[in-house]
Structures are given as C-alpha cells and as structure tokens.
Design a protein around this motif. Structure first.
Motif, PDB file in Angstrom:
ATOM      1  N   LEU A 193      45.760  35.726  38.496  1.00 52.43           N
ATOM      2  CA  LEU A 193      44.692  34.637  38.197  1.00 52.43           C
ATOM      3  C   LEU A 193      45.281  33.400  38.427  1.00 52.43           C
ATOM      4  O   LEU A 193      44.265  32.282  38.510  1.00 52.43           O
ATOM      5  N   HIS A 241      40.428  34.720  43.163  1.00 50.89           N
ATOM      6  CA  HIS A 241      39.285  33.522  42.709  1.00 50.89           C
ATOM      7  C   HIS A 241      38.378  34.136  41.796  1.00 50.89           C
ATOM      8  O   HIS A 241      37.904  33.058  40.852  1.00 50.89           O
ATOM      9  N   ALA A 242      38.087  35.508  41.748  1.00 49.02           N
ATOM     10  CA  ALA A 242      37.073  35.849  40.726  1.00 49.02           C
ATOM     11  C   ALA A 242      37.372  37.223  40.058  1.00 49.02           C
ATOM     12  O   ALA A 242      37.878  37.984  40.958  1.00 49.02           O
ATOM     13  N   LEU A 243      37.411  37.472  38.780  1.00 55.43           N
ATOM     14  CA  LEU A 243      37.721  38.719  38.143  1.00 55.43           C
ATOM     15  C   LEU A 243      36.343  39.018  37.311  1.00 55.43           C
ATOM     16  O   LEU A 243      36.078  38.147  36.304  1.00 55.43           O
ATOM     17  N   ALA A 244      35.690  40.092  37.716  1.00 56.92           N
ATOM     18  CA  ALA A 244      34.582  40.440  36.711  1.00 56.92           C
ATOM     19  C   ALA A 244      35.332  41.527  35.881  1.00 56.92           C
ATOM     20  O   ALA A 244      35.888  42.477  36.394  1.00 56.92           O
ATOM     21  N   SER A 304      27.999  43.232  39.902  1.00 56.37           N
ATOM     22  CA  SER A 304      28.377  42.156  39.840  1.00 56.37           C
ATOM     23  C   SER A 304      27.325  41.271  40.779  1.00 56.37           C
ATOM     24  O   SER A 304      26.692  41.758  41.720  1.00 56.37           O
ATOM     25  N   PRO A 305      27.328  39.762  40.478  1.00 57.55           N
ATOM     26  CA  PRO A 305      26.358  39.182  41.145  1.00 57.55           C
ATOM     27  C   PRO A 305      26.776  38.763  42.600  1.00 57.55           C
ATOM     28  O   PRO A 305      28.114  38.999  42.993  1.00 57.55           O
ATOM     29  N   LEU A 306      26.073  38.549  43.462  1.00 56.80           N
ATOM     30  CA  LEU A 306      26.507  37.980  44.628  1.00 56.80           C
ATOM     31  C   LEU A 306      26.607  36.434  44.641  1.00 56.80           C
ATOM     32  O   LEU A 306      26.508  35.825  43.737  1.00 56.80           O
ATOM     33  N   MET A 356      26.887  32.555  45.476  1.00 55.72           N
ATOM     34  CA  MET A 356      25.923  31.543  45.798  1.00 55.72           C
ATOM     35  C   MET A 356      26.516  30.279  46.689  1.00 55.72           C
ATOM     36  O   MET A 356      26.095  29.354  46.738  1.00 55.72           O
ATOM     37  N   GLY A 363      29.225  28.087  46.010  1.00 56.80           N
ATOM     38  CA  GLY A 363      29.923  27.013  45.657  1.00 56.80           C
ATOM     39  C   GLY A 363      31.550  27.167  45.410  1.00 56.80           C
ATOM     40  O   GLY A 363      31.959  28.264  44.727  1.00 56.80           O
ATOM     41  N   GLY A 364      32.269  26.381  46.132  1.00 56.32           N
ATOM     42  CA  GLY A 364      33.631  26.131  45.835  1.00 56.32           C
ATOM     43  C   GLY A 364      34.628  27.363  45.879  1.00 56.32           C
ATOM     44  O   GLY A 364      34.267  28.628  45.491  1.00 56.32           O
ATOM     45  N   ALA A 391      37.864  27.071  45.478  1.00 60.12           N
ATOM     46  CA  ALA A 391      39.201  26.490  44.724  1.00 60.12           C
ATOM     47  C   ALA A 391      39.974  27.819  44.391  1.00 60.12           C
ATOM     48  O   ALA A 391      39.372  28.645  43.944  1.00 60.12           O
ATOM     49  N   GLN A 436      25.855  27.470  41.640  1.00 62.09           N
ATOM     50  CA  GLN A 436      26.577  27.410  42.822  1.00 62.09           C
ATOM     51  C   GLN A 436      27.732  28.516  42.724  1.00 62.09           C
ATOM     52  O   GLN A 436      28.525  28.698  43.762  1.00 62.09           O
ATOM     53  N   PHE A 449      28.353  33.982  39.024  1.00 66.71           N
ATOM     54  CA  PHE A 449      28.626  34.417  37.679  1.00 66.71           C
ATOM     55  C   PHE A 449      27.867  33.305  36.875  1.00 66.71           C
ATOM     56  O   PHE A 449      27.664  33.477  35.610  1.00 66.71           O
ATOM     57  N   ARG A 488      24.449  33.712  36.385  1.00 74.02           N
ATOM     58  CA  ARG A 488      24.057  34.698  35.379  1.00 74.02           C
ATOM     59  C   ARG A 488      24.306  34.347  33.893  1.00 74.02           C
ATOM     60  O   ARG A 488      23.455  34.483  33.208  1.00 74.02           O
ATOM     61  N   ASP A 546      30.741  37.941  32.168  1.00 73.81           N
ATOM     62  CA  ASP A 546      30.592  39.354  31.575  1.00 73.81           C
ATOM     63  C   ASP A 546      30.304  39.570  29.996  1.00 73.81           C
ATOM     64  O   ASP A 546      29.477  40.236  29.767  1.00 73.81           O
TER      65      ASP A 546
END
Lengths: 104, 114
Positions: free
Chosen positions: A68, A73-76, A95-97, A99, A101-102, A104, B28, B31, B34, B84
């Motif tokens: 992390l 970058h992202a962990l659902a 999980s969401p698609l 959008m 942004g960023g 980083a 943006q 996650f 939502r 989540d």
C-alpha cells in the motif's frame, strides 16, 4: 513474482483464511494494459468474529503495508466471517469503475 | 498551520466529513463517488475535502488516522472507514443512524418534546 501473487502469499501466510480471492481489477481503470495497480481482496476468516469492520480492514492493511505504501493504488476490501460469507451466498459487491482522477 | 493540524481541525469541527477525490457533485474516483453517494443518501448535511485540490492534505491524510487509502469518512471525530466499510454500513442501516445522531444529537429525545 507478480504483486497479485505477493498479496495472496502474504495474506495466506499471516492468516490462513478459509477463503481468499485476490483480483487484479486494474483493467477497469485509467492505467496501461498489464498494470498491477487496483486490487480487490476478499478474505473469509473466523479471526474476524466479533471484530468491527474497521478493525478487520486495519488487519489487512497492516499485512499489506509495504504494497500500500507505493506499489498499489487502490485496494477494495471485503472481510467476512465464515457465517457472513455463507449468509451472503458467497457474493461480495462489485467494485466501481474508474472516474479518471489522480494516479498518485 | 500544518496539514495534520488542518485535517484535525476539519475532523473535529464537522460531525460528518469525507476526504475524497473530487467533490460529491463531481467525484473523480469510483470509490470516492460511492462513499459520498452513501452519505448523501443519509439525507443530512456533511462536509467534504477534495484531497486532489490540496497536495499537503493528500500527502499527510494517510498518517492522520493510520489509514492508507482514500476516501476516508469521519463521524464525530472518528474514522469509520473507507468506501467498502461506508457502503456496507449504509446497506445494513448503521450509517444512516450514525449520521443522524451525529448531526442531530438530541434526535433520540425529540419524540417527547412539546
């Protein structure tokens, strides 16, 4: 070793969960093909019995602190006890698609 | 004032606040989108900080409550979690209850008021 495998091995070793699924969802996001940036992790373990969601997530975040802190970058996270997993028929939320942004 | 102080002030002066990528109207990140939608669906006012608009907060927020990802939702000064957890709590009704109690602390006794 891929980051996906690394995540699987770390959680497996730390928790010996009843069920573990690590999905690379990077293709759903604004990153180059073959990226390992966005993951969805489902862990089913009796160790979660009686623990609030935030404590369960902190446990997984702790196991994956190194990943992390840069590589991903992202962990659902979907953390369930065996009873919760059974009650939900083994399903967790999509999980969401991205959008856009960023990165980083 | 340091970024951590600014975060602390924002968390402590707002009963419900989300740190997110973008805004509730123009999120943006899926996650963040939502999580802010779940808060909006609770029907009470809440504060938000767009972390993409403040590089210092973007950098320091993970340290604040030792939570590595965005978005982060705080109720009554305490981190409740990211996307989540917020969604799961919305689905089981806990989020609505916590938000309503945080925004209107007397709501529980209102039934007896004249």
């Amino acid at each position: 070793m891929t980051i996906q495998t690394q995540i699987e091995q770390k959680i497996q070793q730390a928790m010996q969960p009843d069920f573990l699924e690590v999905l690379n969802e990077s293709h759903m996001h604004n990153v180059p093909p073959g990226s390992e940036s966005h993951f969805k992790v489902t862990v089913v373990s009796a160790q979660f019995n009686g623990k609030m969601l935030i404590a369960r997530h902190r446990q997984i975040n702790g196991i994956l602190a190194e990943e992390l802190n840069g590589k991903i970058h992202a962990l659902a996270l979907h953390t369930l006890t065996p009873e919760e997993h059974f009650a939900k028929g083994g399903k967790v939320a999509e999980s969401p698609l991205c959008m856009g942004g960023g990165k980083a | 004032m340091s970024a951590l102080d600014r975060i602390d002030q924002a968390v402590k002066s707002n009963p419900v606040i989300i740190f997110m990528k973008g805004t509730p109207q123009m999120p943006q990140c899926g996650f963040s989108s939502r999580a802010s939608q779940a808060l909006m669906a609770c029907g009470e006012e809440f504060a938000y900080v767009n972390v993409l608009g403040d590089p210092e907060i973007f950098q320091d927020l993970p340290q604040y409550a030792n939570w590595p990802t965005f978005p982060q939702v705080y109720i009554n000064g305490e981190l409740i979690g990211g996307c989540d957890i917020t969604l799961e709590m919305y689905q089981n009704g806990e989020l609505q209850k916590m938000v309503k109690e945080a925004v209107k602390p007397d709501a529980a006794t209102e039934g007896d008021a004249a």
